[in-house]
Design a protein around this motif. Structure first.
Motif, PDB file in Angstrom:
ATOM      1  N   SER A   1       0.827  -1.206   0.000  1.00 51.84           N
ATOM      2  CA  SER A   1       0.000   0.000   0.000  1.00 51.84           C
ATOM      3  C   SER A   1       0.862   1.257   0.000  1.00 51.84           C
ATOM      4  N   GLU A   2       1.974   1.266   0.744  1.00 51.22           N
ATOM      5  CA  GLU A   2       2.850   2.438   0.739  1.00 51.22           C
ATOM      6  C   GLU A   2       3.396   2.675  -0.656  1.00 51.22           C
ATOM      7  N   TYR A   3       3.847   1.615  -1.310  1.00 52.30           N
ATOM      8  CA  TYR A   3       4.425   1.749  -2.647  1.00 52.30           C
ATOM      9  C   TYR A   3       3.389   2.216  -3.662  1.00 52.30           C
ATOM     10  N   TRP A   4       2.247   1.512  -3.705  1.00 44.59           N
ATOM     11  CA  TRP A   4       1.271   1.809  -4.755  1.00 44.59           C
ATOM     12  C   TRP A   4       0.563   3.139  -4.527  1.00 44.59           C
ATOM     13  N   TYR A   5       0.310   3.536  -3.297  1.00 43.37           N
ATOM     14  CA  TYR A   5      -0.283   4.853  -3.057  1.00 43.37           C
ATOM     15  C   TYR A   5       0.696   5.969  -3.409  1.00 43.37           C
ATOM     16  N   PHE A   6       1.974   5.740  -3.160  1.00 39.24           N
ATOM     17  CA  PHE A   6       2.978   6.719  -3.579  1.00 39.24           C
ATOM     18  C   PHE A   6       2.960   6.865  -5.100  1.00 39.24           C
ATOM     19  N   ARG A   7       2.912   5.743  -5.824  1.00 34.88           N
ATOM     20  CA  ARG A   7       2.863   5.783  -7.290  1.00 34.88           C
ATOM     21  C   ARG A   7       1.589   6.455  -7.790  1.00 34.88           C
ATOM     22  N   LEU A   8       0.474   6.174  -7.149  1.00 31.67           N
ATOM     23  CA  LEU A   8      -0.793   6.787  -7.552  1.00 31.67           C
ATOM     24  C   LEU A   8      -0.748   8.301  -7.362  1.00 31.67           C
ATOM     25  N   ALA A   9      -0.256   8.744  -6.209  1.00 34.95           N
ATOM     26  CA  ALA A   9      -0.163  10.183  -5.951  1.00 34.95           C
ATOM     27  C   ALA A   9       0.776  10.856  -6.944  1.00 34.95           C
ATOM     28  N   THR A  10       1.883  10.202  -7.269  1.00 28.61           N
ATOM     29  CA  THR A  10       2.825  10.749  -8.244  1.00 28.61           C
ATOM     30  C   THR A  10       2.165  10.876  -9.621  1.00 28.61           C
ATOM     31  N   ALA A  11       1.408   9.872 -10.017  1.00 28.81           N
ATOM     32  CA  ALA A  11       0.718   9.926 -11.308  1.00 28.81           C
ATOM     33  C   ALA A  11      -0.319  11.048 -11.327  1.00 28.81           C
ATOM     34  N   VAL A  12      -1.040  11.227 -10.224  1.00 29.43           N
ATOM     35  CA  VAL A  12      -2.035  12.299 -10.152  1.00 29.43           C
ATOM     36  C   VAL A  12      -1.350  13.659 -10.296  1.00 29.43           C
ATOM     37  N   ILE A  13      -0.216  13.832  -9.641  1.00 24.23           N
ATOM     38  CA  ILE A  13       0.521  15.099  -9.733  1.00 24.23           C
ATOM     39  C   ILE A  13       0.967  15.355 -11.172  1.00 24.23           C
ATOM     40  N   PHE A  14       1.448  14.324 -11.861  1.00 27.77           N
ATOM     41  CA  PHE A  14       1.842  14.483 -13.262  1.00 27.77           C
ATOM     42  C   PHE A  14       0.653  14.883 -14.129  1.00 27.77           C
TER      43      PHE A  14
END
Length: 138
Positions: A23-36
C-alpha cells in the motif's frame, strides 16, 4: 493515500533500509501519477487560455522539476518494497531487461511481502494493522 505519499516523500525520502508495504508503494505511485496529470492539465489549460504554446514549456519544466525532486524518494520506496519481499534493492535493475524485465518487476511489486521479520527488518504489516485496515475491529 495522502498519508502514504507524505511518508514516502517527506519522512522516508532517502531511507533505503527497512521495508515498505504494497500500500505504501502503490499509493505513492498513484499520488505521483495524479501530480503528473495535474501538471499536464495545467499545461493544456494555460495553452488554451494563452492562445498558443505558452503553457507547454512551463508544464514540461514543472514535470522535470518534480521528477528530479521525486527521484530519490521513488527509488527509496522501490528498494524498500524489494526488501519487503526479502530481495535486495539491486533487483530494481531487473526492470531494464527488455520485454521480460518490466513484466517480472511488476509482478514482484504486486506480490505480498514476507510475513514476519526478514533480513531487512520487521514486518511493516502487523496483524492489528491488518485487522484495522479491513475494518473488523471497528
Amino acid at each position: 493515500m495522502i498519508e502514504w505519499y507524505k511518508i514516502a516523500m517527506f519522512q522516508n525520502y532517502s531511507n533505503f533500509s527497512g521495508r515498505a508495504r504494497r500500500s505504501e508503494y502503490w499509493y505513492f505511485r498513484l499520488a505521483t501519477a495524479v501530480i503528473f496529470f495535474v501538471f499536464i492539465a495545467l499545461a493544456i489549460i494555460v495553452s488554451i487560455i494563452g492562445g498558443g504554446f505558452l503553457g507547454f514549456p512551463v508544464a514540461i519544466g514543472l514535470i522535470a522539476l518534480y521528477s528530479l525532486i521525486a527521484l530519490i524518494p521513488s527509488l527509496a520506496v522501490t528498494v524498500r518494497r524489494m526488501h519487503d519481499l526479502g530481495k535486495s534493492g539491486w533487483n530494481v535493475l531487473i526492470s531494464f531487461i527488455p520485454l521480460v524485465g518490466p513484466i517480472w518487476f511488476l509482478v514482484l511489486l504486486a506480490t505480498e511481502g514476507e510475513h514476519g521479520e526478514n533480513y531487512y527488518g520487521p514486518d511493516p504489516k502487523s496483524t492489528m494493522e491488518e485487522i484495522d485496515e479491513i475494518g473488523i475491529n471497528n
